[in-house]
Enzyme design. Structure first.
Site, PDB file in Angstrom:
ATOM      1  N   CYS A 195       6.996  13.706 -11.203  1.00  0.00           N
ATOM      2  CA  CYS A 195       7.412  14.339  -9.946  1.00  0.00           C
ATOM      3  C   CYS A 195       8.633  15.230 -10.168  1.00  0.00           C
ATOM      4  O   CYS A 195       8.749  16.297  -9.562  1.00  0.00           O
ATOM      5  CB  CYS A 195       7.680  13.289  -8.870  1.00  0.00           C
ATOM      6  N   GLU A 233      -5.624   5.541  16.144  1.00  0.00           N
ATOM      7  CA  GLU A 233      -5.299   4.105  16.233  1.00  0.00           C
ATOM      8  C   GLU A 233      -4.386   3.863  17.424  1.00  0.00           C
ATOM      9  O   GLU A 233      -3.548   4.691  17.767  1.00  0.00           O
ATOM     10  CB  GLU A 233      -4.550   3.632  14.985  1.00  0.00           C
ATOM     11  N   ASN A 293      -4.452   7.392   4.403  1.00  0.00           N
ATOM     12  CA  ASN A 293      -3.860   6.703   5.547  1.00  0.00           C
ATOM     13  C   ASN A 293      -2.387   7.075   5.673  1.00  0.00           C
ATOM     14  O   ASN A 293      -1.625   6.913   4.719  1.00  0.00           O
ATOM     15  CB  ASN A 293      -3.988   5.186   5.351  1.00  0.00           C
ATOM     16  N   GLU A 294      -2.035   7.619   6.805  1.00  0.00           N
ATOM     17  CA  GLU A 294      -0.632   7.890   7.144  1.00  0.00           C
ATOM     18  C   GLU A 294       0.197   8.390   5.955  1.00  0.00           C
ATOM     19  O   GLU A 294       1.144   7.738   5.507  1.00  0.00           O
ATOM     20  CB  GLU A 294       0.005   6.636   7.761  1.00  0.00           C
ATOM     21  N   ARG A 354       0.877  -1.176   0.000  1.00  0.00           N
ATOM     22  CA  ARG A 354       0.000   0.000   0.000  1.00  0.00           C
ATOM     23  C   ARG A 354       0.912   1.222   0.000  1.00  0.00           C
ATOM     24  O   ARG A 354       2.132   1.075  -0.062  1.00  0.00           O
ATOM     25  CB  ARG A 354      -0.915  -0.024   1.231  1.00  0.00           C
ATOM     26  N   GLU A 357      -1.447  -8.604   8.292  1.00  0.00           N
ATOM     27  CA  GLU A 357      -1.751  -8.120   9.641  1.00  0.00           C
ATOM     28  C   GLU A 357      -2.641  -9.087  10.435  1.00  0.00           C
ATOM     29  O   GLU A 357      -3.275  -8.701  11.409  1.00  0.00           O
ATOM     30  CB  GLU A 357      -2.370  -6.723   9.557  1.00  0.00           C
ATOM     31  N   LYS A 358      -2.640 -10.370  10.008  1.00  0.00           N
ATOM     32  CA  LYS A 358      -3.544 -11.316  10.687  1.00  0.00           C
ATOM     33  C   LYS A 358      -3.136 -11.586  12.128  1.00  0.00           C
ATOM     34  O   LYS A 358      -3.928 -12.091  12.919  1.00  0.00           O
ATOM     35  CB  LYS A 358      -3.645 -12.624   9.904  1.00  0.00           C
ATOM     36  N   CYS A 397       9.363   9.818 -10.054  1.00  0.00           N
ATOM     37  CA  CYS A 397       9.052   9.628 -11.475  1.00  0.00           C
ATOM     38  C   CYS A 397       9.242  10.928 -12.255  1.00  0.00           C
ATOM     39  O   CYS A 397       9.452  11.996 -11.670  1.00  0.00           O
ATOM     40  CB  CYS A 397       7.609   9.121 -11.621  1.00  0.00           C
TER      41      CYS A 397
HETATM   42  C1  GLA Z   1      -0.925   1.827  10.880  1.00  0.00           C
HETATM   43  C2  GLA Z   1      -2.006   1.745   9.815  1.00  0.00           C
HETATM   44  C3  GLA Z   1      -2.976   0.636  10.046  1.00  0.00           C
HETATM   45  C4  GLA Z   1      -2.284  -0.622  10.505  1.00  0.00           C
HETATM   46  C5  GLA Z   1      -1.492  -0.316  11.742  1.00  0.00           C
HETATM   47  C6  GLA Z   1      -0.807  -1.529  12.338  1.00  0.00           C
HETATM   48  O1  GLA Z   1      -1.210   2.669  11.887  1.00  0.00           O
HETATM   49  O2  GLA Z   1      -2.696   2.952   9.689  1.00  0.00           O
HETATM   50  O3  GLA Z   1      -3.683   0.400   8.839  1.00  0.00           O
HETATM   51  O4  GLA Z   1      -1.449  -1.095   9.500  1.00  0.00           O
HETATM   52  O5  GLA Z   1      -0.495   0.622  11.417  1.00  0.00           O
HETATM   53  O6  GLA Z   1      -0.124  -1.214  13.517  1.00  0.00           O
HETATM   54 ZN    ZN Z   2       5.658  10.473  -9.206  1.00  0.00          ZN
END
Ligand code: GLA
Ligand code: ZN
Length: 696
Positions: free
Chosen positions: A154, A301, A143-144, A105, A349-350, A151
């Site tokens: 960029c 989180e 997300n984060e 990701r 992440e299981k 590239c």
């Molecule tokens: C991050 C992500 C989550 C997950 C956690 C695991 O904070 O945002 O999707 O991957 O880490 O600790």
């Molecule tokens: Zn790029």
């Protein structure tokens, strides 16, 4: 108080009963919010242009009808395989100029017009579909955010960014980057390439501008994500979840969102004592809270048990779940949220902790911990919206970090800026003194004491602002390796600490670097009311300074610079400036800041005595204080209270109380009126009669 988790019901659509069971269990766990949709793109758009929101409709509806709000994530953090296959430009290119394959990701180009358009399209559909839903609480963008792409798109965007910054004048860029060094003079914008291990990676001006560009480009991408929400649903606030470490300048990014949130994963029960881990976590809570100090933040989180990515992830010992969650609330969070609600059956992440384990039921230690905390949070309505009012600010500046840690020398391995700042934070944490952690661009007038550890880089108006702060009576602490370079990493000429020299009243002539096992000492001379008379050990770096207008408070004890000043104070306007020339042992920091806080009249969260590992934080509405006493040791701790306080229900708490191992207590105290504050400043140790301390 929000209590909930990241929830991925799309992983369970083949087992339809699970949704109902989840909702029953969320009730038992006293959860009132779930974050969904963050990694759902391939379920929402299984084929290009063909969308399926049916499952999401059902989830949001069911949650809402059962008293659970939705934080709706945008899916840009991970894209479908078909998208990457059809439009390879959306994938990231590494600094070595190799394009990634589809996978993982956070693997996308922030510049790609195709990616921006696809994200914008799906975000528009989400906004149109859910903006009126009464269960929708917040948009959670991506997300984060982090990472970079090299590239061609960029590169072109970077050159454009540079042209803007240097007003199309390549000469100005060459000057700023000092390109006469190693014959680097650029004669055409097209010659400029992003930093690379197979190309240029030592030109500091380029490295800094590239990092600034990455931040701006990420913000630009985020703003494009946000646009449909602001247009179609302007009343729903926006957040994005920050990572613990600032890899881009989150401080700047925070200006574009409504609510700050972050993901906290301290390594509890690790190699450090828990109180030290707690101190570090507190520092990051304070750093993110200080992005918007006038309002609470959200803990987006945390793990209810363990992670699957730390070297060793021990289970939280009994009590730690509630304590570490309450810590976030104590530092200004209006939520406790987890990654994740239900452990996934497969995927990387299981084995990451979750409220529900693979056993799938509520009869587990973790579930009971979560449910108990949920019940506790339900009692904290009166804390919602209360803020932390700090009288102390610690300057932590992301651009300064890049510059300090990017330079070759004065010591290698490179200096650890975070460690340096934490060293100054720790005494305040131990004393229970609320502290803001701010960049050097933030307003300083609200503080009594400002500490600027290793202020290596000075931005344009930093010195004027520090001078104005001290002139009007503020106290400032500066340290070695400050006032060395300007924003372009060009050294100040004419003697360090450069433009800070007048303020500090010292000239730093040379800097001695020590091996890790080497030590020197500083001998306090007991002067100038700081009251310290001992000798303390120092290490790592020793600045050889001359006191110009400053008074000397301590001298080096050894080596050829024995007798040189090591700590000075300079009066400037109505205030004073301390200059600490070496990295001291922690005992010095504790003693020094303990004295200084008293001299500056800085209030602790509560007047009390406690032992190592215990601390307190306070949130307030200006009238009522909510005090969070926390014990990060595995032993029961006795707290002796030196002022009258009450419990949450308004009953007097008595003169002493016992905190269980990894335990906490929330107390209340009515804020003093201005008149009372003056009286207690005149007589700081007198115990004043109890006012009405009940919650009102
Ligand atoms: C991050 C992500 C989550 C997950 C956690 C695991 O904070 O945002 O999707 O991957 O880490 O600790
Ligand atoms: Zn790029």
């Amino acid at each position: 108080m929000l209590h909930g988790a990241d929830y991925n019901p799309e992983q369970w659509t083949h087992m339809p009963d699970i949704l109902n069971d989840d909702i029953r269990l969320m009730g038992l766990a006293k959860c009132n919010v779930m974050t969904i949709g963050m990694f759902s793109w391939s379920k929402l758009e299984p084929k290009e242009g063909s969308f399926d929101f049916g499952w999401m409709d059902e989830v949001i509806d069911k949650l809402y009808h059962n008293g659970i709000y939705t934080i709706l994530g945008t899916p840009s953090g991970a894209r479908p395989a078909w998208l990457a296959k059809k439009y390879p430009e959306v994938l990231r290119v590494r600094p070595e100029r190799i394009r990634n394959l589809f996978g993982l990701r956070h693997n996308h180009c922030y510049t790609s017009p195709v990616y921006r358009e696809k994200v914008s399209h799906i975000n528009t559909l989400l906004a149109e579909r859910y903006r009126e839903h009464p269960g929708l609480l917040l948009w959670h963008i991506s997300n984060e955010y982090g990472g970079e792409c090299h590239c061609d798109l960029c590169q072109a965007a970077f050159r454009l960014w540079l042209r803007n910054k240097y007003e199309n004048d390549l000469g100005r860029l060459n000057e700023a980057w000092y390109t006469t060094f190693w014959s680097h003079i650029y004669t055409d914008w097209e010659e400029i390439e992003s930093p690379s291990p197979i190309g240029e990676f030592k030109l500091q001006g380029l490295l800094l501008d590239w990092k600034r560009f990455i931040t701006d480009q990420s913000i630009d991408f985020m703003n494009q994500e946000i646009e449909p929400f602001k247009r179609l649903a302007p009343d729903i606030p926006i957040t994005t979840n920050f990572l613990g470490g600032c890899i881009i300048n989150y401080d700047k990014m925070a200006e574009h969102i409504d609510i700050v949130s972050w993901d906290s994963y301290p390594q509890w029960h690790g190699r450090h004592p828990d109180w030290r881990t707690a101190c570090h976590a507190a520092f990051i809570h304070d750093k993110y809270r200080s992005f918007k100090p006038e309002q609470p933040f959200l803990l987006m989180e945390s793990t209810p048990s363990m992670t699957n990515w730390q070297e060793v992830a021990k289970l939280k010992r009994p009590g730690m779940h509630a304590l570490s969650s309450i810590q976030a609330v104590a530092h200004g969070s209006d939520s406790v949220q987890y990654f994740q609600w239900r452990k996934s059956r497969g995927g990387s992440e299981k084995f990451h902790g979750a409220v529900l384990d693979h056993s799938g039921h509520e009869h587990t230690r973790v579930f009971r911990d979560v449910a108990e905390l949920g019940a506790c949070l339900e009692r904290l309505d009166s804390v919602i919206g209360r803020i932390v009012q700090a009288e102390v600010a610690l300057i932590y500046d992301t651009e300064n970090k890049w510059a300090v840690e990017g330079a070759d020398g004065p010591r290698n391995p490179k200096l650890n800026y975070d460690e340096e700042v934490l060293h100054h934070y720790e005494p305040f944490w131990k004393l229970g003194i609320p502290t803001d952690v701010v960049s050097m661009d933030r307003p300083l007038d609200r503080y009594k004491l400002v500490i600027a550890p290793m202020l290596y880089m000075l931005k344009k108006d930093t010195v004027e602002r520090l001078e104005a702060f001290v002139r009007s009576g503020g106290t400032l602490v500066l340290t070695y390796w400050s006032g060395i370079v300007d924003e372009n990493d060009l050294c100040f000429l004419g003697g360090f600490p450069g433009p800070l020299r007048k303020l500090a009243g010292v000239w730093a002539e040379e800097l001695d670097s020590l091996y890790v096992e080497d030590h020197n000492s500083i001998v306090m001379n007991g002067g100038q009311g700081d009251g310290l008379t001992e000798t303390y050990s120092v290490s790592l770096m020793c600045d050889l300074i001359h006191a110009e207008t400053a008074e000397v408070l301590a001298e080096y004890g050894e080596d050829f610079y024995e007798g040189y000043p090591a700590l000075t104070v300079n009066r400037f306007g109505d205030g004073e400036v301390y200059y600490l020339a070496a990295r001291t042992e922690q005992a010095f920091m504790d003693d020094f800041y303990g004295e200084l806080a008293t001299r500056c009249g800085i209030e602790c969260a509560v007047r009390a005595e406690w032992s190592e590992g215990v601390t307190a934080q306070v949130r307030t509405d200006g009238t009522m204080d909510y005090i969070f006493l926390q014990n990060y040791t595995d032993r029961e701790q006795l707290i002796t209270l030196k002022e009258p306080v009450c419990d949450l229900e308004g009953a007097p708490a008595g003169e002493s109380l016992l905190l269980p191992a990894y335990g906490f207590r929330i107390l209340t105290k009515k804020r003093k009126t201005l008149k009372q504050q003056y009286r207690s400043a005149a007589n700081p140790i007198s115990n004043e009669p109890a006012e009405n301390n009940g919650t009102e």
